[in-house]
Design an enzyme around this catalytic site. Structure first.
Site, PDB file in Angstrom:
ATOM      1  N   ASP A  77       4.303  -3.999   8.733  1.00  0.00           N
ATOM      2  CA  ASP A  77       4.638  -5.380   8.366  1.00  0.00           C
ATOM      3  C   ASP A  77       5.979  -5.707   8.986  1.00  0.00           C
ATOM      4  OD1 ASP A  77       2.364  -5.553   6.868  1.00  0.00           O
ATOM      5  OD2 ASP A  77       3.354  -5.507   4.922  1.00  0.00           O
TER       6      ASP A  77
ATOM      7  N   ASP B 171       0.548  -7.067  12.702  1.00  0.00           N
ATOM      8  CA  ASP B 171       0.539  -7.734  11.391  1.00  0.00           C
ATOM      9  C   ASP B 171       0.047  -9.185  11.513  1.00  0.00           C
ATOM     10  OD1 ASP B 171       1.147  -8.721   8.846  1.00  0.00           O
ATOM     11  OD2 ASP B 171       3.328  -8.539   9.078  1.00  0.00           O
TER      12      ASP B 171
ATOM     13  N   HIS C  84       6.929 -11.994   6.612  1.00  0.00           N
ATOM     14  CA  HIS C  84       6.017 -11.754   7.736  1.00  0.00           C
ATOM     15  C   HIS C  84       6.251 -12.747   8.871  1.00  0.00           C
ATOM     16  CE1 HIS C  84       3.587  -8.866   5.434  1.00  0.00           C
ATOM     17  NE2 HIS C  84       3.925  -9.613   4.401  1.00  0.00           N
TER      18      HIS C  84
END
Lengths: 558, 558
Positions: A170, A202, A374
């Site tokens: 991540d 990710d 993210h």
């Protein structure tokens, strides 16, 4: 698109076989195996949290079936960072074989170690790495710093003679992170020049346009809210979000307030983070929450768990006045966290409860008190352009996220046939820079419920859903095994169906009549008699109450 | 803040008694009673949709208890608009007394009438009104146009010698509505000059800053998305949102496509809307969905239900390939709707399923295809300033919405003690321009489940929650009533607990031993024996499985 189950060819010499076991088509239980020359490397081993159609389940594990017969071939588990969806299943893997080496950064392994102690697993083997190379079996590993919502996260480059694979874990690309540890784009550039054959990336925010704002933007908001507050301040966030907690501590300190941690995981994680130097606390700032109650209201900030409305966490209990700290008129509550889909009702119930007590609730919807961990679409484009990978495997995401990520790759010029949309169990073979789908394993859900791992099945969950929506009606009849005569019953008991079992008085004679008729016809078989009871009462309940509770008939011979 | 239950004084001559029965502290089942001079006027009578802690429930009704003994005193029910949360409980009220007069606009009463036919209630009494005055018992009513996400919505001003009350119903202040029918601020101004003594005002969006964008802003987005689509377009929205559907029809027509309605409520409501002139359809545009399948893919727009991920609605069934229309590669799906909290997981599952089939899904998060139907904070400020009401009762909202609305009122200068935060059952007496809380009724939840109204109680729901989370274990033992000897059993059956009942083999001897001991001690009472079984197996399950299923022991004497 779903790939039909198909066993792969045996792995050819010189080929790298990559199999995502979990994390594709779902957010959680991330786990991927890399096999080369008979040896297996695992990257991440996390848990998935259940949704409402998986009632009563505590956790969902990756399906270890594909590796159960290969435990001795596993040369190591690389853990990219310390979040539950990347490390949570490690104790369950180590229950199968406790000496599989665990490899990760200092904070990550400290969090894993706390978990292993709770599960009483020992001995275990830890290898702490940070921005260095490491040979693990046939795998030549290189660890690359990435920025995420927990410190010390890493991407891992995996070199074998079959080519170079890069797994991001991540990550995001905050260009002004609190700890100055940016995602190492220079290394990405170097790897790109070397040639990345397979990029596992990710996908969580691939469908979010633009760029994730910097974590740093939250600090001034926290400072402002705390400065304005006349009474107690309670901040809730994730217990692993060290930088968020750092900003709360800084804002508290700047406003002459002390900080008390609330919640078991918050206390534990922040103790670890402080010991390892990831959290910097000014002298005389932390205070035990029991002592904090003696401070004036405007001298304390509580840092708590429960930002997702979890019923047993501190914040929910506060909202229900079921905690030593009772919020009241003029207190300020800050939910410095995301709102994970599915938790909305629970979180809004907590917000409502706190508002009702007179508190002022500040959250994502009314102030910038959270940013995501993210990379959004704009950041992912940077990665594709600097790496120019030959093949892309979007990971970590629901199907729509994987698709959005693949489209971004294609926008930067990567051919569609080189962006692989896989699911859990999709086997990808990499050889000579070519990645191809070589098979598809049948991957299941492994439910942890209480002390049971895997003992609760999808059939049990289906039963629970029926029971939870409709309740059950049990009908017990004792019959004479030779004559079929009813000795006792039918006794009818229901739960979750009606206020009073007397609602079934009308159907009792029907059941007796049906059983007498069956006995007259010579039916003696218990199963057949049960079916007669089920049909008789089932039809009656459907017609009379327009409902479909679970019908549980039981014929006892005596 | 919650008001303790307290019976009010008998209603004094010349006082208006206002009691919100539903819709305060919740979004739904809106209903308020107005009593004057022994007569009762009801405004709205809606349903509430259950949340996840109310499993299996179809609908929640307002608690009619306070009016059950006063049915003959009810002079009418004013229905402000045709949404379920304002009209859905009318059939259940009319089951108590079918000739209570219903008063509302043309579209509202047409939708109510369809509902009464489904419930086979007749005869009934309808009075269609539109921007006019009407004397109903001692209540002098005036109807004022308001703009909302369904046409023909109205506010109602209620004049009695006790003063003037104004109830907005649901509304917003779109200044460029599709049908040109704006919220009638001129009338609000006139009422403000006359003097509004009590203002009952929609709180749904009171915590949303600024202004709700105009419905008109969605048209160009729909047009653009449809113009770009090469294949089929499927739009999902609420089946009562006539203006949204109008814009879809217009965009389809502009792009040379025909429109087919999908879903029972969509077909029914749009037929009514078209017949009454609320929906304008160009010639040769509508087509039956069965015939639509013969059209080229780029000549059709399907207008469907299911925008909230409801499992039985058209869109979910399409995503599961369980509908005659099967979406595929290149199709475009537009979710032109809000995402009601609690439905996120269901909606994202549908989006994921459709994406997996190759469809391009456009929704609120990636395009402006929805605007709210409720006035945001900026609009509410206009209302307070033009009305300058003496007393304010925020309605329609969770507690935080009511609080936010009260604060807006206070920002415009209304004193805090004149903004009343009440709950369901709070009794407010209005006399000489003074509104005071006169009591608090105990208001319950009335659950509709199948054909049962009120037969399913909170205790049943608690049972369902336990059953749904944990399943149940039933233990049946047949004993000789005189000796206490076990004749048959214990038979142990579980559902939702474990894959296999053999998990309980270990506990069977413990139960037998416990029963033998009890028999030896002379215990014969069935209930006492059941409790012994419950304790024995309950303790074992808790320790061994770390779970707490429902334990259902049954001792049968034979």
């Amino acid at each position: 698109m779903s790939i039909p189950i198909a066993a792969p060819e045996p792995l050819a010499q010189g080929t790298l076989r990559v199999t995502p076991i979990g994390g594709l088509g779902e957010i959680g239980r991330n786990m991927t195996t890399f096999e080369f020359d008979g040896k297996i490397l695992i990257v991440d081993c996390g848990v998935l949290f259940p949704e409402e159609h998986q009632p009563g389940v505590d956790l969902i594990l990756p399906d270890f079936e594909p590796i159960k017969s290969r435990l001795d071939d596993i040369v190591g588990v690389v853990l990219t960072h310390g979040h539950e969806d990347h490390i949570g299943a490690v104790p369950y893997l180590l229950r199968l074989k406790n000496d599989i080496p665990l490899i990760g950064s200092g904070l990550t392994l400290a969090l894993v170690e706390a978990k292993l102690k709770e599960h009483r697993i020992k001995p275990y083997t830890l290898t702490v790495v940070e921005g260095q190379k490491e040979q693990v079996g046939p795998f030549d590993l290189e660890f690359i710093a990435v920025n995420h919502s927990i410190p010390d996260a890493m991407a891992v480059a995996i070199r074998t003679p079959a080519g170079l694979a890069l797994a991001t874990g991540d990550f995001k690309m905050d260009q002004l992170p609190l700890d100055g540890r940016i995602t190492d784009l220079r290394s990405f550039a170097r790897l790109g020049e070397e040639g990345v054959d397979l990029f596992l990336v990710d996908s969580t925010n691939a469908d979010v346009p633009g760029f994730t704002p910097t974590e740093r933007s939250i600090g001034p908001v926290l400072d402002q809210v705390i400065a304005k507050s006349q009474r107690r301040v309670i901040v809730a966030s994730f217990s692993s979000h060290v930088h968020r907690v750092q900003q709360v501590i800084d804002a508290a300190h700047a406003n002459g307030r002390r900080v008390a941690f609330l919640g078991r995981s918050m206390v534990r994680n922040m103790t670890i983070a402080q010991q390892l130097g990831y959290l910097t606390v000014p002298d005389n700032t932390l205070i035990d929450y029991k002592k904090a109650r003696d401070l004036p209201d405007d001298k304390i900030v509580y840092m708590s768990t429960g930002s997702q409305g979890e019923p047993m966490a501190v914040l929910s209990r506060m909202a229900n006045l079921d905690h030593a700290i009772e919020p009241g008129e003029g207190d300020t509550i800050i939910l410095a966290s995301s709102l994970i889909p599915g938790n909305e009702n629970a979180v809004y119930r907590v917000i409502d409860g706190l508002t009702r007590l007179g508190a002022n609730v500040v959250h994502k919807a009314n102030a910038r008190v959270h940013v995501s961990g993210h990379a959004a679409a704009g950041e992912l484009l940077y990665c594709y352009n600097i790496l120019k990978p030959k093949n892309v495997l979007p990971v970590h995401g629901e199907y729509r996220h994987l698709m959005a990520n693949a489209k971004l790759a294609q926008d930067t010029g990567i051919p569609e046939e080189r962006t692989i949309i896989g699911g859990n169990g999709t086997i990808i073979d990499l050889r000579d820079g070519e990645a191809t789908i070589a098979g598809q394993l049948d991957i299941g859900f492994v439910y942890v419920d209480g002390s049971t791992v895997g003992g609760v099945t999808d059939a049990d969950l289906k039963d629970r859903r029926i029971l939870g929506e409709e309740g059950f009606v049990s009908i017990i009849v004792v019959v004479d095994s030779s004559t079929g005569r009813i000795i006792s019953g039918p006794e009818i008991h229901a739960r979750g169906v009606a206020e009073d079992d007397s609602v079934f008085d009308d159907v009792t004679p029907k059941i007796i009549a049906a059983l007498k008729e069956a006995a007259g016809n010579g039916v003696r078989d218990n199963h057949a008699l049960s079916q007669i009871i089920r049909r008789t009462i089932g039809r009656w309940v459907n017609q009379k109450l327009r409902r479909r509770p679970m019908i549980v008939p039981l014929v006892i011979e005596a």
